[in-house]
Write an enzyme that holds these catalytic residues in place. Structure first.
Site, PDB file in Angstrom:
ATOM      1  N   GLU A  31       0.798  -1.163   0.012  1.00 36.89           N
ATOM      2  CA  GLU A  31      -0.043   0.147  -0.138  1.00 36.89           C
ATOM      3  C   GLU A  31       1.015   1.245   0.037  1.00 36.89           C
ATOM      4  O   GLU A  31       1.937   1.514   0.831  1.00 36.89           O
ATOM      5  CB  GLU A  31      -0.889  -0.077   1.218  1.00 36.89           C
ATOM      6  CG  GLU A  31      -1.634   1.293   1.485  1.00 36.89           C
ATOM      7  CD  GLU A  31      -2.422   1.814   0.231  1.00 36.89           C
ATOM      8  OE1 GLU A  31      -3.262   1.197  -0.220  1.00 36.89           O
ATOM      9  OE2 GLU A  31      -2.315   3.014   0.199  1.00 36.89           O
ATOM     10  N   ILE A  47     -22.956   4.178   1.758  1.00 34.55           N
ATOM     11  CA  ILE A  47     -24.138   3.658   1.682  1.00 34.55           C
ATOM     12  C   ILE A  47     -23.891   1.753   1.197  1.00 34.55           C
ATOM     13  O   ILE A  47     -23.203   1.612   0.314  1.00 34.55           O
ATOM     14  CB  ILE A  47     -25.222   4.340   0.718  1.00 34.55           C
ATOM     15  CG1 ILE A  47     -25.116   5.716   1.033  1.00 34.55           C
ATOM     16  CG2 ILE A  47     -26.450   3.727   0.618  1.00 34.55           C
ATOM     17  CD1 ILE A  47     -25.788   6.283   2.381  1.00 34.55           C
ATOM     18  N   HIS A  49     -25.763  -0.100  -0.722  1.00 36.31           N
ATOM     19  CA  HIS A  49     -26.733   0.055  -1.710  1.00 36.31           C
ATOM     20  C   HIS A  49     -27.467  -1.386  -1.804  1.00 36.31           C
ATOM     21  O   HIS A  49     -26.886  -2.288  -1.753  1.00 36.31           O
ATOM     22  CB  HIS A  49     -26.200   0.162  -3.088  1.00 36.31           C
ATOM     23  CG  HIS A  49     -25.624   1.683  -3.095  1.00 36.31           C
ATOM     24  ND1 HIS A  49     -26.533   2.848  -3.160  1.00 36.31           N
ATOM     25  CD2 HIS A  49     -24.386   2.186  -3.209  1.00 36.31           C
ATOM     26  CE1 HIS A  49     -25.664   3.875  -2.897  1.00 36.31           C
ATOM     27  NE2 HIS A  49     -24.644   3.559  -3.188  1.00 36.31           N
ATOM     28  N   ARG A 311     -14.232   9.260  -7.757  1.00 33.69           N
ATOM     29  CA  ARG A 311     -14.656   7.782  -8.196  1.00 33.69           C
ATOM     30  C   ARG A 311     -13.798   7.366  -9.246  1.00 33.69           C
ATOM     31  O   ARG A 311     -13.196   8.137 -10.084  1.00 33.69           O
ATOM     32  CB  ARG A 311     -16.043   7.964  -8.972  1.00 33.69           C
ATOM     33  CG  ARG A 311     -17.062   8.336  -7.826  1.00 33.69           C
ATOM     34  CD  ARG A 311     -18.314   8.849  -8.570  1.00 33.69           C
ATOM     35  NE  ARG A 311     -19.401   9.366  -7.918  1.00 33.69           N
ATOM     36  CZ  ARG A 311     -19.565  10.624  -7.615  1.00 33.69           C
ATOM     37  NH1 ARG A 311     -18.756  11.636  -7.998  1.00 33.69           N
ATOM     38  NH2 ARG A 311     -20.705  11.138  -7.164  1.00 33.69           N
ATOM     39  N   SER A 336     -18.936   3.524  -7.375  1.00 29.77           N
ATOM     40  CA  SER A 336     -19.869   3.133  -6.819  1.00 29.77           C
ATOM     41  C   SER A 336     -20.657   1.886  -7.586  1.00 29.77           C
ATOM     42  O   SER A 336     -20.910   2.085  -8.709  1.00 29.77           O
ATOM     43  CB  SER A 336     -20.740   4.205  -6.439  1.00 29.77           C
ATOM     44  OG  SER A 336     -21.814   3.661  -5.379  1.00 29.77           O
ATOM     45  N   CYS A 440      -8.799  18.045  21.304  1.00 23.83           N
ATOM     46  CA  CYS A 440      -8.273  16.643  21.217  1.00 23.83           C
ATOM     47  C   CYS A 440      -6.890  16.510  20.627  1.00 23.83           C
ATOM     48  O   CYS A 440      -6.054  15.700  20.868  1.00 23.83           O
ATOM     49  CB  CYS A 440      -9.124  15.645  20.847  1.00 23.83           C
ATOM     50  SG  CYS A 440      -9.694  15.681  19.166  1.00 23.83           S
TER      51      CYS A 440
HETATM   52  C1  LIG Z   1     -18.160  10.168  -4.048  1.00 26.93           C
HETATM   53  C2  LIG Z   1     -18.208   8.750  -4.025  1.00 26.93           C
HETATM   54  C3  LIG Z   1     -19.214   8.190  -3.343  1.00 26.93           C
HETATM   55  C4  LIG Z   1     -19.542   6.677  -3.379  1.00 26.93           C
HETATM   56  N1  LIG Z   1     -20.396   6.198  -2.581  1.00 26.93           N
HETATM   57  C5  LIG Z   1     -20.574   5.053  -2.496  1.00 26.93           C
HETATM   58  C6  LIG Z   1     -21.456   4.503  -1.612  1.00 26.93           C
HETATM   59  O1  LIG Z   1     -22.158   5.045  -1.211  1.00 26.93           O
HETATM   60  N2  LIG Z   1     -21.402   2.930  -1.713  1.00 26.93           N
HETATM   61  C7  LIG Z   1     -20.682   2.092  -2.370  1.00 26.93           C
HETATM   62  O2  LIG Z   1     -21.025   1.071  -2.164  1.00 26.93           O
HETATM   63  N3  LIG Z   1     -19.649   2.746  -3.045  1.00 26.93           N
HETATM   64  C8  LIG Z   1     -19.485   4.106  -3.135  1.00 26.93           C
HETATM   65  N4  LIG Z   1     -18.456   4.504  -3.690  1.00 26.93           N
HETATM   66  C9  LIG Z   1     -17.569   3.750  -4.283  1.00 26.93           C
HETATM   67  C10 LIG Z   1     -16.590   3.275  -3.487  1.00 26.93           C
HETATM   68  O3  LIG Z   1     -16.106   4.098  -2.625  1.00 26.93           O
HETATM   69  C11 LIG Z   1     -15.260   2.493  -4.054  1.00 26.93           C
HETATM   70  O4  LIG Z   1     -15.914   1.675  -4.880  1.00 26.93           O
HETATM   71  C12 LIG Z   1     -14.234   1.793  -3.186  1.00 26.93           C
HETATM   72  O5  LIG Z   1     -14.078   2.505  -2.109  1.00 26.93           O
HETATM   73  C13 LIG Z   1     -12.946   1.446  -4.093  1.00 26.93           C
HETATM   74  O6  LIG Z   1     -12.260   0.785  -3.104  1.00 26.93           O
HETATM   75  P1  LIG Z   1     -10.830   0.380  -3.823  1.00 26.93           P
HETATM   76  O7  LIG Z   1      -9.961  -0.263  -2.649  1.00 26.93           O
HETATM   77  O8  LIG Z   1     -10.966  -0.240  -4.975  1.00 26.93           O
HETATM   78  O9  LIG Z   1     -10.099   1.973  -3.865  1.00 26.93           O
HETATM   79  P2  LIG Z   1      -9.501   2.894  -3.069  1.00 26.93           P
HETATM   80  O10 LIG Z   1      -9.923   3.054  -1.586  1.00 26.93           O
HETATM   81  O11 LIG Z   1      -8.790   3.969  -3.369  1.00 26.93           O
HETATM   82  O12 LIG Z   1      -7.916   1.954  -2.699  1.00 26.93           O
HETATM   83  C14 LIG Z   1      -6.945   1.821  -3.611  1.00 26.93           C
HETATM   84  C15 LIG Z   1      -5.677   1.596  -2.846  1.00 26.93           C
HETATM   85  O13 LIG Z   1      -4.413   1.512  -3.452  1.00 26.93           O
HETATM   86  C16 LIG Z   1      -3.574   2.183  -3.320  1.00 26.93           C
HETATM   87  N5  LIG Z   1      -2.339   2.444  -4.462  1.00 26.93           N
HETATM   88  C17 LIG Z   1      -2.842   2.919  -5.485  1.00 26.93           C
HETATM   89  N6  LIG Z   1      -1.869   2.983  -6.335  1.00 26.93           N
HETATM   90  C18 LIG Z   1      -0.833   2.275  -5.765  1.00 26.93           C
HETATM   91  C19 LIG Z   1       0.660   1.813  -6.000  1.00 26.93           C
HETATM   92  N7  LIG Z   1       0.981   2.103  -7.116  1.00 26.93           N
HETATM   93  N8  LIG Z   1       1.202   1.005  -5.279  1.00 26.93           N
HETATM   94  C20 LIG Z   1       0.468   0.619  -3.984  1.00 26.93           C
HETATM   95  N9  LIG Z   1      -0.724   0.941  -3.579  1.00 26.93           N
HETATM   96  C21 LIG Z   1      -1.406   1.785  -4.446  1.00 26.93           C
HETATM   97  C22 LIG Z   1      -4.050   3.444  -2.963  1.00 26.93           C
HETATM   98  O14 LIG Z   1      -3.404   4.292  -1.893  1.00 26.93           O
HETATM   99  C23 LIG Z   1      -5.459   2.940  -2.343  1.00 26.93           C
HETATM  100  O15 LIG Z   1      -5.208   2.740  -0.849  1.00 26.93           O
HETATM  101  C24 LIG Z   1     -18.349   5.957  -3.820  1.00 26.93           C
HETATM  102  C25 LIG Z   1     -17.078   6.670  -4.407  1.00 26.93           C
HETATM  103  C26 LIG Z   1     -17.061   7.891  -4.582  1.00 26.93           C
HETATM  104  C27 LIG Z   1     -15.814   8.372  -4.772  1.00 26.93           C
END
Ligand SMILES: Cc1cc2nc3c(=O)[nH]c(=O)nc-3n(C[C@H](O)[C@H](O)[C@H](O)COP(=O)(O)OP(=O)(O)OC[C@H]3O[C@@H](n4cnc5c(N)ncnc54)[C@H](O)[C@@H]3O)c2cc1C
Length: 479
Positions: A31, A47, A49, A311, A336, A440
């Site tokens: 990470e 949420i 969903h 997103r 999402s 805090c």
């Molecule tokens: C505005 C918004 C509203 C949303 N609302 C909802 C909701 O209500 N309900 C729902 O189900 N979903 C929702 N989503 C979608 C949801 O948040 C995402 O689908 C989900 O968080 C994606 O998770 P992830 O682990 O793929 O991405 P991330 O949480 O971005 O994790 C990816 C990780 O990879 C790491 N990384 C990137 N590049 C590298 C690299 N080169 N080397 C090592 N590590 C790396 C990053 O640092 C990060 O920690 C929403 C998204 C947004 C933006």
């Protein structure tokens, strides 16, 4: 050589790590940030969903609906704060009524329980909604989750079951090895694994493109901006209230959070940069105007914070969940409902990993996380009993959220524990209240310094370089 490397420890990478930890595998998670769940998984609407919205048969629909079902057991086992409060999608004119009827039909096709409520039925359960509501789609299985706790709890349990996590390690290189497997280069080292899982969120296109030039992906960040309101009246709004969705996304919502705050948002605008988290008065004014069409009396004097999330929109608009090369699993474009889908996507990862790895279950896998003490949810008698046993739970560090020193210490000393001010804030909430850390934060700095054995000047807000103090200050000591 490791059996498997996961790139990225957001909700998706962390859920995959926990699911894979059930098997006798050597798993490493890389990470780039200083903590898990720091990026999109912490900046969203949170949420769970129900799944009435995605096109029937699509990957999003399948993952959403299964993910929603899996949440109950996952959150119970990991002691994650989650409540199935139900959602209401509101139509205030004939055009929106038409869309709502389509959504009802989609919901039925997706196997999601949905029910139409008329004007009176809707206002009977949500009296603060606009009196202009004509029809509302109730989806009782929708829920809210503490998004910060989600990735932490998943990774903590994965680590308790043998997964290794390396923070501050950004992947910079990836190449297939002759004879199978991959070499993964980071800013700190070189690793090899038989299977690589790309869960890099906004950067998952770049990771794919390093190794898979024949199928290039392109992620465009689409920003969503929000207001957060303090907790003022637990009955102001009881469900997640949505406008009808559009091509840009699920629309604006007004929702309680798991901690009794309220959230308004998100907007939906493409931006150029993958680190553009700015908010703008103009966009937030539009968010408020739309939110007020749903709930006219939103008290803006309760706003304590604005934030934005990005997103990870792949140009196809789809979730890409596939083994794109032998032993290379892509989880790309997980926008999402990605948070909702994470437990279902994790099961897909296990299936794909089993094409390369022998998957033998660990006889001693423990699916449960040690429960978290939540002082502000206890009765006065329970609190008294706890403080008698350990007086640190009687030392209140955060007055707004009523968080004790005992809770802060616990979150630092768990597996996948907090090492920064934001890490503590996101795990147990000091700094999330009205004063936003004014009271805090100095205390948290002192506790982190003492518990991690580092000078106070070395305590960081978040990523490397984000120090708070330039010299040690003579300030009041903890009681
Ligand atoms: C505005 C918004 C509203 C949303 N609302 C909802 C909701 O209500 N309900 C729902 O189900 N979903 C929702 N989503 C979608 C949801 O948040 C995402 O689908 C989900 O968080 C994606 O998770 P992830 O682990 O793929 O991405 P991330 O949480 O971005 O994790 C990816 C990780 O990879 C790491 N990384 C990137 N590049 C590298 C690299 N080169 N080397 C090592 N590590 C790396 C990053 O640092 C990060 O920690 C929403 C998204 C947004 C933006």
């Amino acid at each position: 050589m490791h059996d498997l490397i996961i790139i990225g420890a957001g909700a998706i990478g962390s859920a995959a790590a926990r699911e894979l930890a059930r098997y006798q595998l050597d798993i490493l998670v890389l990470e780039k940030e200083s903590d898990v769940g720091q990026v999109t998984s912490s900046a969203n609407s949170a949420i769970i969903h129900s799944g009435y919205d995605p096109i029937p048969g699509s990957e999003k629909a399948v993952m959403n609906v299964l993910g929603n079902k899996l949440y109950d057991q996952m959150c119970e086992e990991l002691d994650i704060d989650m409540r199935k409060i139900g959602s209401l999608t509101i139509a205030t004119n004939d055009e929106e009524v038409e869309i709502l009827r389509e959504l009802e039909e989609r919901g039925r096709k997706n196997g999601v329980p949905v029910e139409m409520l008329d004007h009176d039925q809707t206002l009977a359960i949500e009296p603060n909604l606009t009196p202009e509501v004509k029809l509302a789609l109730l989806a009782p299985t929708a829920g809210i989750v503490n998004p910060f706790e989600l990735s932490v709890a998943l990774m903590e349990n994965a680590m308790e079951n043998g997964v290794q996590l390396r923070l501050n390690e950004g992947v910079t290189g990836l190449r297939a090895l002759d004879g199978g497997g991959y070499e993964v280069t980071t800013n700190r080292g070189v690793y090899q694994a038989r299977v690589v899982v790309n869960a890099a969120g906004l950067h998952s296109d770049e990771i794919n493109n390093l190794v898979n030039p024949d199928t290039k992906f392109e992620i465009r960040p689409r920003k969503g901006e929000y207001f957060v309101l303090d907790h003022f009246d637990p009955n102001f709004i009881r469900h997640t209230i949505f406008t009808v969705p559009s091509s840009k996304g699920k629309g604006i919502l007004v929702s309680p959070t798991t901690h009794g705050n309220y959230i308004l948002g998100p907007s939906a605008e493409f931006v150029e940069r993958k680190d553009d988290y700015s908010t703008s008065a103009e966009t937030l004014a539009q968010v408020l105007a739309t939110a007020r069409k749903l709930v006219p009396t939103i008290p803006m004097n309760q706003v304590i914070r604005e934030f934005s999330g990005l997103r990870a929109v792949e140009k196809s608009g789809h979730f890409i969940i596939e083994e794109s090369l032998p032993g290379f699993v892509n989880l790309v474009g997980i926008q999402s409902p990605g948070l909702t889908s994470c437990p279902a996507i994790a099961l897909e990862v296990v299936k794909m990993a089993s094409n390369t790895l022998k998957m033998e279950k660990k006889p001693d896998f423990n699916p449960r996380r040690r429960p978290v003490v939540r002082l502000n949810r206890m009765t006065p008698e329970e609190r008294e009993e706890l403080v008698r046993k350990d007086p640190k739970f009687g030392n209140i560090i955060c007055r707004c959220e009523k968080i004790s020193e005992g809770e802060v210490l616990d979150c630092i000393h768990r597996k996948c524990g907090a090492t920064t001010i934001r890490g503590v804030k996101r795990r147990v909430r000091p700094g999330m209240g009205k004063c936003q850390g004014g009271f805090c934060q100095p205390r948290i700095i002192r506790i982190l310094s003492r518990e991690l054995g580092i000078p106070e000047e070395d305590v960081r807000m978040n990523e490397s370089g984000s120090w708070i103090l330039s010299t040690e200050r003579p300030c009041e000591r903890d009681q």
